[in-house]
Write an enzyme that holds these catalytic residues in place. Sequence first.
Site, PDB file in Angstrom:
ATOM      1  N   LYS A 190       0.830  -1.175   0.007  1.00 22.19           N
ATOM      2  CA  LYS A 190      -0.147   0.140  -0.109  1.00 22.19           C
ATOM      3  C   LYS A 190       0.819   1.264  -0.060  1.00 22.19           C
ATOM      4  O   LYS A 190       1.808   1.590   0.848  1.00 22.19           O
ATOM      5  CB  LYS A 190      -0.947  -0.172   1.291  1.00 22.19           C
ATOM      6  CG  LYS A 190      -1.642   1.271   1.386  1.00 22.19           C
ATOM      7  CD  LYS A 190      -2.879   1.324   2.300  1.00 22.19           C
ATOM      8  CE  LYS A 190      -3.317   2.503   2.644  1.00 22.19           C
ATOM      9  NZ  LYS A 190      -4.434   2.537   3.632  1.00 22.19           N
ATOM     10  N   LYS A 245      -2.551  -1.303  -3.624  1.00 26.16           N
ATOM     11  CA  LYS A 245      -3.126  -0.307  -3.659  1.00 26.16           C
ATOM     12  C   LYS A 245      -2.309   1.043  -3.624  1.00 26.16           C
ATOM     13  O   LYS A 245      -1.264   1.079  -3.053  1.00 26.16           O
ATOM     14  CB  LYS A 245      -4.119  -0.330  -2.360  1.00 26.16           C
ATOM     15  CG  LYS A 245      -4.778   0.780  -1.892  1.00 26.16           C
ATOM     16  CD  LYS A 245      -5.524   1.046  -0.638  1.00 26.16           C
ATOM     17  CE  LYS A 245      -6.050   2.237  -0.406  1.00 26.16           C
ATOM     18  NZ  LYS A 245      -6.350   2.296   1.024  1.00 26.16           N
TER      19      LYS A 245
HETATM   20  C1  PBG Z   1      -6.883   3.521   5.941  1.00 26.38           C
HETATM   21  C2  PBG Z   1      -7.393   3.455   4.479  1.00 26.38           C
HETATM   22  C3  PBG Z   1      -7.385   4.426   3.439  1.00 26.38           C
HETATM   23  C4  PBG Z   1      -8.104   4.080   2.386  1.00 26.38           C
HETATM   24  C5  PBG Z   1      -8.581   2.585   2.601  1.00 26.38           C
HETATM   25  N1  PBG Z   1      -8.248   2.368   3.777  1.00 26.38           N
HETATM   26  C6  PBG Z   1      -6.952   5.831   3.405  1.00 26.38           C
HETATM   27  C7  PBG Z   1      -5.647   5.965   3.693  1.00 26.38           C
HETATM   28  O1  PBG Z   1      -4.215   5.376   3.863  1.00 26.38           O
HETATM   29  O2  PBG Z   1      -5.002   7.083   4.117  1.00 26.38           O
HETATM   30  C8  PBG Z   1      -8.130   4.632   1.033  1.00 26.38           C
HETATM   31  C9  PBG Z   1      -8.987   4.185   0.164  1.00 26.38           C
HETATM   32  C10 PBG Z   1      -9.543   5.230  -1.224  1.00 26.38           C
HETATM   33  O3  PBG Z   1      -8.929   5.980  -1.378  1.00 26.38           O
HETATM   34  O4  PBG Z   1     -10.371   4.710  -1.779  1.00 26.38           O
HETATM   35  N2  PBG Z   1      -7.986   2.845   6.795  1.00 26.38           N
END
Ligand code: PBG
Length: 320
Positions: A190, A245
């Site tokens: 991620k 991601k």
């Molecule tokens: C963290 C989380 C995020 C997203 C999913 N889980 C935000 C981040 O890491 O700041 C982002 C998902 C998206 O942008 O659609 N709980």
Amino acid sequence: MRRLRATPALRRLVSGTSLRVDDLIAPLFVREGIDEPVPVASLPGVVQHTRVSLGKEVRRLADLGIPGVILFGVPAIKDATGSQAWAPDGIVQVALGDLRDQVGDDLVLMADLCLDEYTDHGHCGVLDAAGRVDNDATLELYARTALAQAEAGAAVVAPSGMMDGQVGAIRAALDGAGHAGTVILAYAAKYASALYGPFREAVDVEIAGGGDRRAYQADFAGGRREALAEVALDIEEGADIVMVKPALAYLDVISAVREVADVPVAAYHVSGEYSMIKAAAERGWIDGDAVALEHLSAIKRAGADMILTYLAGEMAEALA
Ligand code: PBG
């Protein structure tokens, strides 16, 4: 090459990638203390649900054949530790209980497992005295949250905070409490991405002091080796599914992970990716439906076995 492209039927016959409704997981937001769904301006078509509207939406998605939903909670009260993430009456736990009764096993109930929606400072973990995210203290809270989610009815927990050791800590906590059957979908590779902006509006998160998540999420300029190391660690710690991601700017990573991982690979087509399509389509600059299909098909072609996407509902309708 053109001989095989002559008609739609020929193209269907030889096509290599087909997006199926079975590949789609819908992210959904549920907010505590509201009576009507609240639209998220930067995610056209997406709302913060009430418990009631969430139930209706999940029923609709199940009837469309969507196999899974992933829940994100927006609590009424945020605090320093994010305690609503594991409170038995926290919004996600309550919503999971509703859905378990309403849809049972018609689709897979997943819960995003993180603290950022619940902390008043907006970080994915608790802070130490110096104001930095404390890795090991956070693991303890992730373990509690995993148990609360599993007990409330989550079939899958999805740790997204990028703490080191999070999958192992959660697996041990689940196994130790009789939840050996709960699946872990690990956000493994991620990245610290600028594409999460609209999501933060959806969950009312602002990182304190204009901070960012670069001290725990991966550097987008980082190498393939780092992504593969994250994935290997998560699998070793017990991840059942690993995720990359965002998706489109990381197709190379999806492809590399698919080659080495012996577990299913998920990709998250994130909020900014969705919003870019919607915004350009709204201006009439692109055909939004066509681009959506092209993008999701590319993610599939790169090697994703499943895709988390805000397009899930409309794509299921289009594919029906
Ligand atoms: C963290 C989380 C995020 C997203 C999913 N889980 C935000 C981040 O890491 O700041 C982002 C998902 C998206 O942008 O659609 N709980």
